[in-house]
Design a protein around this motif. Structure first.
Motif, PDB file in Angstrom:
ATOM      1  N   LYS A 116       1.083  -1.459   0.242  1.00 40.66           N
ATOM      2  CA  LYS A 116       0.390  -0.323   0.235  1.00 40.66           C
ATOM      3  C   LYS A 116       0.715   1.279   0.495  1.00 40.66           C
ATOM      4  O   LYS A 116       0.666   1.882  -0.939  1.00 40.66           O
ATOM      5  CB  LYS A 116      -1.557  -0.358   1.049  1.00 40.66           C
ATOM      6  N   ASP A 117       2.029   1.521   0.956  1.00 42.68           N
ATOM      7  CA  ASP A 117       2.639   2.618   0.529  1.00 42.68           C
ATOM      8  C   ASP A 117       3.861   2.988  -0.747  1.00 42.68           C
ATOM      9  O   ASP A 117       3.611   3.408  -0.497  1.00 42.68           O
ATOM     10  CB  ASP A 117       3.591   2.100   1.831  1.00 42.68           C
ATOM     11  N   SER A 118       3.930   1.644  -1.342  1.00 34.87           N
ATOM     12  CA  SER A 118       4.751   1.459  -2.236  1.00 34.87           C
ATOM     13  C   SER A 118       3.512   2.626  -3.522  1.00 34.87           C
ATOM     14  O   SER A 118       3.952   2.993  -4.820  1.00 34.87           O
ATOM     15  CB  SER A 118       5.536   0.403  -2.719  1.00 34.87           C
ATOM     16  N   GLU A 119       2.646   1.395  -3.325  1.00 33.52           N
ATOM     17  CA  GLU A 119       1.512   1.984  -5.031  1.00 33.52           C
ATOM     18  C   GLU A 119       1.222   3.577  -3.932  1.00 33.52           C
ATOM     19  O   GLU A 119       1.635   4.132  -5.086  1.00 33.52           O
ATOM     20  CB  GLU A 119       0.403   1.481  -4.258  1.00 33.52           C
ATOM     21  N   GLU A 120       1.390   4.363  -3.120  1.00 34.67           N
ATOM     22  CA  GLU A 120       1.148   5.183  -3.249  1.00 34.67           C
ATOM     23  C   GLU A 120       2.422   6.359  -3.647  1.00 34.67           C
ATOM     24  O   GLU A 120       1.898   7.229  -4.216  1.00 34.67           O
ATOM     25  CB  GLU A 120       0.416   5.454  -1.720  1.00 34.67           C
ATOM     26  N   ARG A 121       3.638   5.757  -2.610  1.00 36.39           N
ATOM     27  CA  ARG A 121       4.784   6.581  -2.733  1.00 36.39           C
ATOM     28  C   ARG A 121       4.737   6.656  -4.879  1.00 36.39           C
ATOM     29  O   ARG A 121       5.261   7.388  -5.323  1.00 36.39           O
ATOM     30  CB  ARG A 121       6.202   6.002  -2.813  1.00 36.39           C
ATOM     31  N   PHE A 122       4.688   5.529  -5.700  1.00 42.82           N
ATOM     32  CA  PHE A 122       4.697   5.438  -6.709  1.00 42.82           C
ATOM     33  C   PHE A 122       3.425   6.222  -7.428  1.00 42.82           C
ATOM     34  O   PHE A 122       3.960   7.267  -8.256  1.00 42.82           O
ATOM     35  CB  PHE A 122       4.455   4.152  -7.353  1.00 42.82           C
ATOM     36  N   GLN A 123       2.356   6.577  -7.030  1.00 39.61           N
ATOM     37  CA  GLN A 123       1.309   7.630  -7.536  1.00 39.61           C
ATOM     38  C   GLN A 123       1.793   9.198  -7.209  1.00 39.61           C
ATOM     39  O   GLN A 123       1.830   9.998  -8.359  1.00 39.61           O
ATOM     40  CB  GLN A 123       0.023   7.381  -6.732  1.00 39.61           C
ATOM     41  N   ASP A 124       2.597   9.623  -6.015  1.00 40.41           N
ATOM     42  CA  ASP A 124       2.801  10.635  -5.301  1.00 40.41           C
ATOM     43  C   ASP A 124       3.637  10.804  -6.739  1.00 40.41           C
ATOM     44  O   ASP A 124       4.068  12.356  -7.103  1.00 40.41           O
ATOM     45  CB  ASP A 124       3.443  10.883  -4.860  1.00 40.41           C
ATOM     46  N   LEU A 125       4.979   9.962  -6.796  1.00 39.62           N
ATOM     47  CA  LEU A 125       5.872  10.119  -7.790  1.00 39.62           C
ATOM     48  C   LEU A 125       5.266  10.859  -9.725  1.00 39.62           C
ATOM     49  O   LEU A 125       5.875  11.787  -9.855  1.00 39.62           O
ATOM     50  CB  LEU A 125       6.769   9.499  -7.896  1.00 39.62           C
ATOM     51  N   LYS A 126       4.252  10.074  -9.737  1.00 44.56           N
ATOM     52  CA  LYS A 126       3.701  10.003 -11.311  1.00 44.56           C
ATOM     53  C   LYS A 126       3.444  11.048 -11.135  1.00 44.56           C
ATOM     54  O   LYS A 126       3.127  12.440 -12.263  1.00 44.56           O
ATOM     55  CB  LYS A 126       2.509   8.680 -10.676  1.00 44.56           C
ATOM     56  N   ARG A 127       2.243  12.086  -9.761  1.00 45.13           N
ATOM     57  CA  ARG A 127       1.735  13.410 -10.176  1.00 45.13           C
ATOM     58  C   ARG A 127       2.946  14.161  -9.936  1.00 45.13           C
ATOM     59  O   ARG A 127       3.061  15.438 -10.962  1.00 45.13           O
ATOM     60  CB  ARG A 127       0.810  13.476  -8.498  1.00 45.13           C
ATOM     61  N   HIS A 128       3.813  14.375  -9.468  1.00 44.05           N
ATOM     62  CA  HIS A 128       4.787  15.233  -9.281  1.00 44.05           C
ATOM     63  C   HIS A 128       5.680  15.283 -10.583  1.00 44.05           C
ATOM     64  O   HIS A 128       6.042  16.623 -11.260  1.00 44.05           O
ATOM     65  CB  HIS A 128       6.208  14.817  -8.313  1.00 44.05           C
ATOM     66  N   GLN A 129       5.623  14.565 -11.737  1.00 42.41           N
ATOM     67  CA  GLN A 129       5.909  14.560 -12.483  1.00 42.41           C
ATOM     68  C   GLN A 129       5.561  14.806 -14.009  1.00 42.41           C
ATOM     69  O   GLN A 129       6.377  15.576 -14.029  1.00 42.41           O
ATOM     70  CB  GLN A 129       7.075  12.977 -13.342  1.00 42.41           C
ATOM     71  N   GLU A 130       4.295  14.508 -13.478  1.00 36.29           N
ATOM     72  CA  GLU A 130       3.548  15.325 -14.516  1.00 36.29           C
ATOM     73  C   GLU A 130       2.893  16.174 -14.273  1.00 36.29           C
ATOM     74  O   GLU A 130       2.723  17.594 -15.186  1.00 36.29           O
ATOM     75  CB  GLU A 130       2.250  13.980 -14.696  1.00 36.29           C
TER      76      GLU A 130
END
Length: 142
Positions: A116-130
């Protein structure tokens, strides 16, 4: 005594090279490769052995040409006894309920939390890049 694989003997270090040490065992010379000197990584064999040191070695192999492969680290490993050890499996066993009451989590709980934590971090990273306009590599932007 004839040298055969599995025999543990005492020998004398007669020469040291970068790749190992030559040991005299019963009038014959065998090689202890640097990887067979100690349980830890050996960068410089001279930190472990000196010429004329008496060492306990295990005969690993004797080939048809008379080459003898020896090991110091395997000679120091205690030989396994034929009797298996007794383990008390009832000791220190806790039910899932007891673990949760004491604040501990079992493996499945920890794994799901990690995912769960990994998925949340990945989504945050994706949003940041976009948000920066760097949605990854773009085709034809070289």
């Amino acid at each position: 005594m004839t040298l055969k694989a599995g025999t543990i003997l005492e020998g004398t270090v007669i020469n040291i090279t970068n790749f190992g040490a030559f040991v005299d065992v019963e009038g014959k010379t065998g090689l202890v490769h640097i990887s067979e000197v100690a349980d830890t990584f050996v960068k410089d064999i001279k930190d472990y052995l000196k010429e004329q040191d008496k060492v306990k070695v295990k005969v690993l192999a004797v080939d048809d040409g008379g080459k003898i492969s020896l090991s110091i680290k395997q000679a120091s490993i205690p030989q396994k006894s034929s009797k298996p050890i007794d383990i008390d499996w009832t000791k220190n066993t806790k039910t899932k309920q007891q673990q949760q009451q004491q604040g501990g989590a079992d493996f499945e709980d920890r794994l799901s939390k990690f995912l769960k934590d990994s998925e949340e971090r990945f989504q945050d990273l994706k949003r940041h890049q976009e948000a920066k306009g760097h949605g990854g590599y773009r085709k034809g932007s070289y």
